[in-house]
Design a protein around this motif. Sequence first.
Motif, PDB file in Angstrom:
ATOM      1  N   ASN A 158      -7.807  -3.762  -0.012  1.00 23.62           N
ATOM      2  CA  ASN A 158      -7.294  -4.102   1.491  1.00 23.62           C
ATOM      3  C   ASN A 158      -7.110  -3.032   2.515  1.00 23.62           C
ATOM      4  OD1 ASN A 158      -7.521  -6.565   1.847  1.00 23.62           O
ATOM      5  ND2 ASN A 158      -5.049  -6.826   1.347  1.00 23.62           N
ATOM      6  N   THR A 159      -7.691  -1.711   2.176  1.00 27.57           N
ATOM      7  CA  THR A 159      -8.509  -0.763   2.606  1.00 27.57           C
ATOM      8  C   THR A 159      -9.420  -0.783   4.206  1.00 27.57           C
ATOM      9  OG1 THR A 159      -9.236   1.326   1.402  1.00 27.57           O
ATOM     10  CG2 THR A 159      -6.408   1.158   1.041  1.00 27.57           C
ATOM     11  N   SER A 162      -4.693   1.343   6.063  1.00 28.87           N
ATOM     12  CA  SER A 162      -5.546  -0.176   6.496  1.00 28.87           C
ATOM     13  C   SER A 162      -6.713  -0.640   6.642  1.00 28.87           C
ATOM     14  CB  SER A 162      -4.186  -0.891   6.287  1.00 28.87           C
ATOM     15  OG  SER A 162      -3.927  -2.204   6.651  1.00 28.87           O
ATOM     16  N   HIS A 205      -6.118  -3.504  10.983  1.00 29.19           N
ATOM     17  CA  HIS A 205      -4.748  -3.197  11.418  1.00 29.19           C
ATOM     18  C   HIS A 205      -3.774  -2.722  12.790  1.00 29.19           C
ATOM     19  CE1 HIS A 205      -0.836  -0.364  10.694  1.00 29.19           C
ATOM     20  NE2 HIS A 205      -0.311  -1.161   9.763  1.00 29.19           N
ATOM     21  N   ASN A 260      -0.650  -4.067   4.016  1.00 29.70           N
ATOM     22  CA  ASN A 260      -2.556  -4.236   4.492  1.00 29.70           C
ATOM     23  C   ASN A 260      -3.214  -5.447   4.096  1.00 29.70           C
ATOM     24  OD1 ASN A 260      -2.674  -4.644   1.101  1.00 29.70           O
ATOM     25  ND2 ASN A 260      -3.868  -2.374   1.340  1.00 29.70           N
ATOM     26  N   ASN A 319      -2.948   0.308  -4.026  1.00 35.47           N
ATOM     27  CA  ASN A 319      -2.797  -1.045  -2.795  1.00 35.47           C
ATOM     28  C   ASN A 319      -2.984  -2.155  -4.197  1.00 35.47           C
ATOM     29  OD1 ASN A 319      -3.622   0.075  -1.094  1.00 35.47           O
ATOM     30  ND2 ASN A 319      -5.078   0.828  -2.257  1.00 35.47           N
ATOM     31  N   SER A 359       0.882  -1.382   0.017  1.00 35.26           N
ATOM     32  CA  SER A 359       0.085   0.037  -0.097  1.00 35.26           C
ATOM     33  C   SER A 359       0.912   0.857   0.206  1.00 35.26           C
ATOM     34  CB  SER A 359      -1.210   0.244   1.335  1.00 35.26           C
ATOM     35  OG  SER A 359      -1.501   1.192   1.105  1.00 35.26           O
TER      36      SER A 359
END
Lengths: 184, 576
Positions: free
Chosen positions: B389-390, B458, B461, A166, A140, A133
């Motif tokens: 994936n955030t 992210s 996390h 991430n 990403n 990321s």
Amino acid sequence: MAITPPENRLWWKEPIHGIELGWVIIAFLWGLFMFFFMIAWHFIGQQNLSTETYRIQPWRFADKVEAFADEYQVVDENGEPVFENGVPVVRPPAGGDAYYLARLWEFWPILELQKGQSYRLHLSSADWQHGLSIQPTNINISVHPGYMHVINITPTETGDFGVICNEYCGIGHHNMTGRIRVVD
Amino acid sequence: MTAVNEGTYAGSGVQAEYRTCRFTGLKIERNAEILIRVNAVAAVVFLAWGGLLGLLVALTRWPAIQLLDAELFYLVLTGHGANVLVFWIIFFEVAVLYFAAAVLLNTRLAAPKFAWLGFALMIVGALMANYAVLRGDSSVMFTSYPPMMASHWFYLSLILFAVGALVAVCCFFATLVVAKEEGTYEGSVPLVTFGAITAAIIAVFTIASGAIILIPTWLWSLGLISEIDSLMYKLVWWGFGHSSQQINVSAHVAIWYAIAAMVLGAKPLSEKVSRMAFFMYILFLQLASAHHLLAEPGLSETWKIVNTSYMMYLAVLGSMIHGLTVPGAIEAAQRRNGYTRGAFEWLTKAPWGNPAFSGMFMSLVMFGFIGGITGVILGTEQLNILMHNTLYVPGHFHGTVVAGTTLAFMAATYILVPLFFGRDIVWPTLAKWQPYLFGIGAGGISLFMMGAGTLGVSRRHWDLALTDAVHAFEYPPAAYLMMALNGIFGVLASIGGALFVIIVVASILFGRKLDGPDAKLTFPLHDRSRESVATYGSHATLKLPGTIILVAIFFTAFVLYYFVNWMYLSELWLLR
């Protein structure tokens, strides 16, 4: 009622409400537009993730990254190799190949790229799955062990960029970072 | 509920005990009733437990609090996913399937012993999964991507749960066959049952995908298989992981129609269109495994585009159709009920104090605006790179699964409890507020997580500040604000969730019994919800100005947000 059988046993012969028909047509055309816009972006857009991928043993990829770092590590005015936070700073040739390793729990090495230059960034993992990321630009990409993903990337802004993992990769996941520097 | 003409009927030589519900006129068979009860109770128990874990997650990701330490956080997050995303939802869906088959078709539940077997397997699986997670050696997140390995108990628990769910789905199909054979309904199945059939068909695909990937992974965790390919795992696993969410969509859309019918007497505008929309789900929804593979190596653009778009967005078309037909059916019913002034009297005079209606309508709006639109954006091949994936991803699916499915299921529970436990809802004022608290909380969670995701934060996390990382990175202050707001709305949703659990449990245990001849429901059902209505046309003369305005607002928001994201993308580094 929706909870009883349709009172008209031949419900499929009922005419469709005009409002419904209009909306079905609009929604269908919008779906078609969105579908073809993805295809069109491959021709008109500049952001299409490469799908070039090779199978590779994780240890072999780690060796390649080491060799790449040795060859292109930045040296200072005294001829000493440059490290930052104990990590070598590596300047791949503009327009050439760069290698970037994800492993528990770091991205290695530090890459120094030139703005406006295109690179073939070889990306893979030495162990588990990770997530590349690049921040704050917000790119990403997933990283798998055993698969080397070759990404054609051209930075368009200068500065220090954070690389954050991430994809959850165990207890040290939140300490897994890297750095990419873009210079003029 | 009230037994008016209790008795034993003999059909095809099978003894079955029925009673007739005085409020709905529905004929309810004893085994179906008990199995609906136990599955619904199990669902609520896992919602309470998984929801508590969710609160801990929200409070840990609130940077000023950061409640748990890292190790415990990852453990709790894994448990949160399994308990609410799977156990709460699937238990409730089994109850919905039995309702849609046995109760709506006036028949008995086929093979009740197998239904009990399915229930037992699901309970054992769910408890075993919690055991595996709490042991501390299975903090692999719900997705458990290899080569990271969980305890073999973790994989086995999911397999057992899935087998149990498959048994339940088979009982559902068998019940349909019984109803057809014994001629307990005339013509075609009701629309709600049709929606449940859609959910069940998708469930079979989902469980098969789960079995195909989880069984080898389980053997791998036992040391019997040397390697699981990480990309293959992801592709097949998401056939299970994403498709299971499509079961939810089908189930909660069916519930929207059911609540609209039972509370307002709403009738589908056109059976044909609504059923076609469900049929689109059966054909295309399963392709969505691709939504999780757009930023992956090794898959071609063609594969990504065809699959991520559900084959030219035909499943999205299905959802957009329901987005018109559900409010349209409500508007038509309300106009028939006498609320005809202006474009929106039907909506402003709707029973907003009835938690079944308010929960259902908020679920409809938030699923469309928050969950639906963002899902299409996330699932666009090139745009995905901005959010993969955030926190945008959990933001999106809290919009679908929490604000959409969970809220719809909660709304349905306010009808289920009087119907199947024979008890009235306690504390009407609290019950009235509960969907708003939970709905606003869930909507806030979704929006602020998506806000943080847009800023690159992210998911999964522990440390936003990256305190101990080798290379420091500072997220913008706005990201901290988003995470704090996410925490606040998480607390709000938790209060709403806790209220729901308390109200339901108290109603089941202490609610006023509804067996007297003149017992009344606190939240009444529509008098004519069972009436065969031929008096208002489903076509030609019907005017739905309010629905047209709502749908136009939705479409405008969709198109604008779609292009805003392409604008963001065009400013990104070049990837060619």
